[in-house]
Write an enzyme that holds these catalytic residues in place. Sequence first.
Site, mmCIF file in Angstrom:
data_model
loop_
_atom_site.group_PDB
_atom_site.id
_atom_site.type_symbol
_atom_site.label_atom_id
_atom_site.label_comp_id
_atom_site.label_asym_id
_atom_site.label_seq_id
_atom_site.Cartn_x
_atom_site.Cartn_y
_atom_site.Cartn_z
ATOM 1 N N ASP A 32 0.818 -1.216 0.000
ATOM 2 C CA ASP A 32 0.000 0.000 0.000
ATOM 3 C C ASP A 32 0.856 1.272 0.000
ATOM 4 O OD1 ASP A 32 -2.116 -1.857 0.440
ATOM 5 O OD2 ASP A 32 -1.917 -1.624 2.615
ATOM 6 N N GLU A 242 -11.568 -0.162 -3.098
ATOM 7 C CA GLU A 242 -10.725 0.405 -2.030
ATOM 8 C C GLU A 242 -9.519 1.085 -2.669
ATOM 9 O OE1 GLU A 242 -9.449 -2.982 0.307
ATOM 10 O OE2 GLU A 242 -8.173 -3.740 -1.295
HETATM 11 O O1 FUB Z 1 -3.211 -3.516 3.582
HETATM 12 C C1 FUB Z 1 -4.503 -3.766 4.048
HETATM 13 C C2 FUB Z 1 -5.516 -3.481 3.000
HETATM 14 O O2 FUB Z 1 -5.260 -4.276 1.854
HETATM 15 C C3 FUB Z 1 -5.498 -2.077 2.469
HETATM 16 O O3 FUB Z 1 -6.039 -1.138 3.348
HETATM 17 C C4 FUB Z 1 -6.227 -2.284 1.211
HETATM 18 O O4 FUB Z 1 -6.172 -1.215 0.325
HETATM 19 C C5 FUB Z 1 -5.564 -3.533 0.682
HETATM 20 O O5 FUB Z 1 -4.360 -3.251 0.019
#
Ligand code: FUB
Length: 341
Positions: A32, A242
């Site tokens: 991320d 997301e």
């Molecule tokens: O790293 C945890 C979660 O996985 C992140 O918040 C999302 O975007 C995904 O990458």
Amino acid sequence: AAAGGCATAQRATPADPQFLNQPLISSIYTADPSAHVFNGRIYLYPSHDIEAGVPEDDLGSHFAMRDYHVFSMERVGTEVSDHGVVLRLEDIPWAGRQLWAPDAAYKDGKYFLYFPAKDKQDIFRIGVAVSDRAEGPFKAEPEPINGSFSIDPAVFTDTDGQSYMIFGGIWGGQLQRWATGTYEQNGSVTDLKQPDKPALMPKIARMNADMLTFAEAPRDLSIVDEAGKPLLGGDSDRRFFEGSWMHKYQGRYYLSYSTGDTHRLVYAVADNPYGPFTYQGVLLEPVQGWTNHHSIVEHDGKWWLFYHDTQLSGKTHLRNVKVTELNYNPDGSIRTIKPMR
Ligand code: FUB
């Protein structure tokens, strides 16, 4: 040689054909990546993946991270410095577990680290921690940002100096549980389960000058198709899941995000930060691993895409950050990147 110290790693240069296939960091697992240029240097604010021994599920419980590191480099292709642990779960008064994808911003001599974590009631909130230095360490505010919820904050500062937080994520990110405005404890673990209705959209809130509080209630960032119709919940190849990011290119606003269960990074464009954003296409094809998450930054006269995959571990919750060049066509569209797998 990562925790606490300032470790560095040698790597190939961008001219090396193997460059795009190499993790930027191999001393710890990182994911991320939010990249920013501060004082002419590229700083990376990633998640720090660990093997926590939590079984995998649709809520992402296996992503049970406990701290953050900051990394930096003079430019892409030079040594990457690990500035060590900059914030720990136990130093965040309100947080219970799961430090997910962070971002950072700068204003008036202060650096701000924004991060999602589940509170003691297991509800994701977004917190902020402050430092005098880009590389931290950061001190957490005692409470999460008032009015914040869900995950994956991305703070975009416009050319006029105004900052906005874009955030949200469905499934384990809990955005679907806020559809009525309040949290539904027993709500869906995935999405609204209404494939023919408009999809859940990312949220945006203007930040106050203190960078610690929202100046307004979060609003929907509408993502529409070429006919101006909102993307639908069943449109899993294109709808928001997301990992939002916003950047500006030639006066237009680019909103990019992950489609989650279809594993793509896609983007949409608007004439102002509130949208509506018109869907454009795929930015990055699926990478190795379930999640796909990124940031985009301009440095040294080029545009760079920071992302992650699971090359080092082969496990979806133990990821490694990578970088590649991002190119635009003359009409402002982004050339789709196919990662090496
Ligand atoms: O790293 C945890 C979660 O996985 C992140 O918040 C999302 O975007 C995904 O990458």
